[in-house]
Scaffold this motif. Structure first.
Motif, mmCIF file in Angstrom:
data_model
loop_
_atom_site.group_PDB
_atom_site.id
_atom_site.type_symbol
_atom_site.label_atom_id
_atom_site.label_comp_id
_atom_site.label_asym_id
_atom_site.label_seq_id
_atom_site.Cartn_x
_atom_site.Cartn_y
_atom_site.Cartn_z
ATOM 1 N N ALA A 215 0.833 -1.204 0.000
ATOM 2 C CA ALA A 215 0.000 0.000 0.000
ATOM 3 C C ALA A 215 0.866 1.253 0.000
ATOM 4 O O ALA A 215 0.617 2.188 -0.772
ATOM 5 C CB ALA A 215 -0.929 0.001 1.207
ATOM 6 N N LEU A 216 1.886 1.264 0.833
ATOM 7 C CA LEU A 216 2.747 2.437 0.902
ATOM 8 C C LEU A 216 3.428 2.685 -0.442
ATOM 9 O O LEU A 216 3.454 3.820 -0.938
ATOM 10 C CB LEU A 216 3.783 2.272 2.014
ATOM 11 N N ASP A 217 3.951 1.631 -1.047
ATOM 12 C CA ASP A 217 4.572 1.776 -2.370
ATOM 13 C C ASP A 217 3.579 2.353 -3.382
ATOM 14 O O ASP A 217 3.900 3.291 -4.119
ATOM 15 C CB ASP A 217 5.085 0.426 -2.883
ATOM 16 N N LEU A 218 2.380 1.803 -3.413
ATOM 17 C CA LEU A 218 1.376 2.261 -4.375
ATOM 18 C C LEU A 218 0.885 3.672 -4.083
ATOM 19 O O LEU A 218 0.669 4.466 -5.000
ATOM 20 C CB LEU A 218 0.198 1.280 -4.416
ATOM 21 N N PHE A 219 0.730 4.008 -2.805
ATOM 22 C CA PHE A 219 0.306 5.363 -2.454
ATOM 23 C C PHE A 219 1.360 6.367 -2.907
ATOM 24 O O PHE A 219 1.031 7.452 -3.382
ATOM 25 C CB PHE A 219 0.064 5.499 -0.952
ATOM 26 N N GLU A 220 2.638 6.006 -2.767
ATOM 27 C CA GLU A 220 3.709 6.896 -3.220
ATOM 28 C C GLU A 220 3.749 6.988 -4.751
ATOM 29 O O GLU A 220 3.970 8.064 -5.298
ATOM 30 C CB GLU A 220 5.069 6.403 -2.709
ATOM 31 N N GLU A 221 3.544 5.863 -5.412
ATOM 32 C CA GLU A 221 3.624 5.826 -6.876
ATOM 33 C C GLU A 221 2.422 6.469 -7.555
ATOM 34 O O GLU A 221 2.576 7.238 -8.507
ATOM 35 C CB GLU A 221 3.731 4.368 -7.361
ATOM 36 N N ASN A 222 1.222 6.123 -7.095
ATOM 37 C CA ASN A 222 -0.007 6.520 -7.789
ATOM 38 C C ASN A 222 -0.851 7.535 -7.040
ATOM 39 O O ASN A 222 -1.834 8.033 -7.587
ATOM 40 C CB ASN A 222 -0.878 5.284 -8.049
ATOM 41 N N GLY A 223 -0.542 7.769 -5.791
ATOM 42 C CA GLY A 223 -1.368 8.614 -4.943
ATOM 43 C C GLY A 223 -2.380 7.767 -4.186
ATOM 44 O O GLY A 223 -2.807 6.714 -4.660
ATOM 45 N N TYR A 224 -2.736 8.228 -3.018
ATOM 46 C CA TYR A 224 -3.692 7.510 -2.174
ATOM 47 C C TYR A 224 -5.038 7.348 -2.880
ATOM 48 O O TYR A 224 -5.605 6.260 -2.915
ATOM 49 C CB TYR A 224 -3.854 8.260 -0.843
ATOM 50 N N GLU A 225 -5.530 8.435 -3.460
ATOM 51 C CA GLU A 225 -6.845 8.414 -4.085
ATOM 52 C C GLU A 225 -6.909 7.470 -5.285
ATOM 53 O O GLU A 225 -7.966 6.939 -5.603
ATOM 54 C CB GLU A 225 -7.261 9.816 -4.549
ATOM 55 N N ASN A 226 -5.794 7.284 -5.969
ATOM 56 C CA ASN A 226 -5.761 6.496 -7.200
ATOM 57 C C ASN A 226 -5.362 5.038 -6.985
ATOM 58 O O ASN A 226 -5.090 4.327 -7.950
ATOM 59 C CB ASN A 226 -4.804 7.143 -8.204
ATOM 60 N N THR A 227 -5.308 4.613 -5.743
ATOM 61 C CA THR A 227 -4.917 3.241 -5.431
ATOM 62 C C THR A 227 -6.127 2.484 -4.885
ATOM 63 O O THR A 227 -6.847 3.008 -4.027
ATOM 64 C CB THR A 227 -3.782 3.225 -4.384
ATOM 65 N N THR A 228 -6.329 1.263 -5.388
ATOM 66 C CA THR A 228 -7.459 0.452 -4.928
ATOM 67 C C THR A 228 -6.981 -0.687 -4.029
ATOM 68 O O THR A 228 -5.808 -1.064 -4.051
ATOM 69 C CB THR A 228 -8.216 -0.160 -6.121
ATOM 70 N N VAL A 229 -7.901 -1.221 -3.280
ATOM 71 C CA VAL A 229 -7.618 -2.383 -2.430
ATOM 72 C C VAL A 229 -7.148 -3.558 -3.284
ATOM 73 O O VAL A 229 -6.214 -4.275 -2.903
ATOM 74 C CB VAL A 229 -8.865 -2.761 -1.593
ATOM 75 N N ILE A 230 -7.760 -3.745 -4.431
ATOM 76 C CA ILE A 230 -7.365 -4.851 -5.316
ATOM 77 C C ILE A 230 -5.912 -4.687 -5.748
ATOM 78 O O ILE A 230 -5.136 -5.650 -5.738
ATOM 79 C CB ILE A 230 -8.314 -4.950 -6.531
ATOM 80 N N GLU A 231 -5.511 -3.470 -6.094
ATOM 81 C CA GLU A 231 -4.120 -3.227 -6.483
ATOM 82 C C GLU A 231 -3.156 -3.510 -5.334
ATOM 83 O O GLU A 231 -2.082 -4.082 -5.540
ATOM 84 C CB GLU A 231 -3.942 -1.784 -6.965
#
Length: 189
Positions: free
Chosen positions: A16-32
């Motif tokens: 989650a942290l990696d994805l939040f940094e890469e894509n932003g919190y709003e643009n990250t889904t639970v599935i991802e």
């Protein structure tokens, strides 16, 4: 990453942290998040109710603080009891290998109002947990409330110093120093 590997909550938090940094919190889904961790969506929801909570470690910090307060020496005063709990937190949770994750996590939280609000609610919960643990030790209500509030303030000061990239000091010593400063400020007023 194979699904059978241990520490699903830790893997989900890291993903989650990696994805939040890469894509932003709003643009990250639970599935991802689940896919990045090599897990399923149902596994995610077994550990966390929503994507906000993945960064807050469940009740880990509160549980460690309560355990630290309970295991403080019997004759310790309320603030010394809180200091013992903060020391325990430094030994078991805010360790050197967790510092980079915590620094990155805080940057993500600072960038999102919704996450800052959730963090504020979690800190209120930490304070309430400390109050209850101090009461359980026989500390009178008002004293328990004041000690817990000062403990939360101490935790915030020490945490901010601990995640500072230029600071190599451990969390426990930083918390002890912050508590000494909080006590001195209270005595000066």
């Amino acid at each position: 990453m194979a699904r059978w590997q241990p520490d699903a909550p830790g893997r989900l938090a890291a993903a989650a942290l990696d994805l939040f940094e890469e894509n932003g919190y709003e643009n990250t889904t639970v599935i991802e998040i689940a896919e990045r961790a090599g897990l399923t969506k149902s596994t995610f929801f077994r550990h966390f109710p929503d994507k906000r909570e993945v960064l807050f470690g469940g009740g880990t910090v509160a549980g460690l603080l309560v355990e630290g307060i309970a295991s403080a020496p019997p004759g310790a005063g309320p603030l010394d009891t809180v200091a013992e709990a903060l020391d325990a937190l430094g030994r078991t949770f805010f360790t050197a290998d967790h510092r980079d994750f915590s620094r990155r996590r805080q940057a993500v939280l600072n960038a999102h109002t919704e996450l800052r609000e959730r963090e504020a609610l979690k800190r209120i919960g930490l304070t309430a947990s400390m109050i209850e643990a101090l009461r359980h030790r026989g500390v009178p209500d008002l004293t328990a409330r004041v000690a817990a509030q000062l403990g939360t303030l101490t935790w915030e000061i020490a945490f901010d110093q601990w995640i500072d990239a230029g600071n190599g000091e451990g969390f426990g010593p930083l918390a002890r120093q912050a508590l000494a400063e909080v006590r001195a400020a209270g005595a000066a007023g």
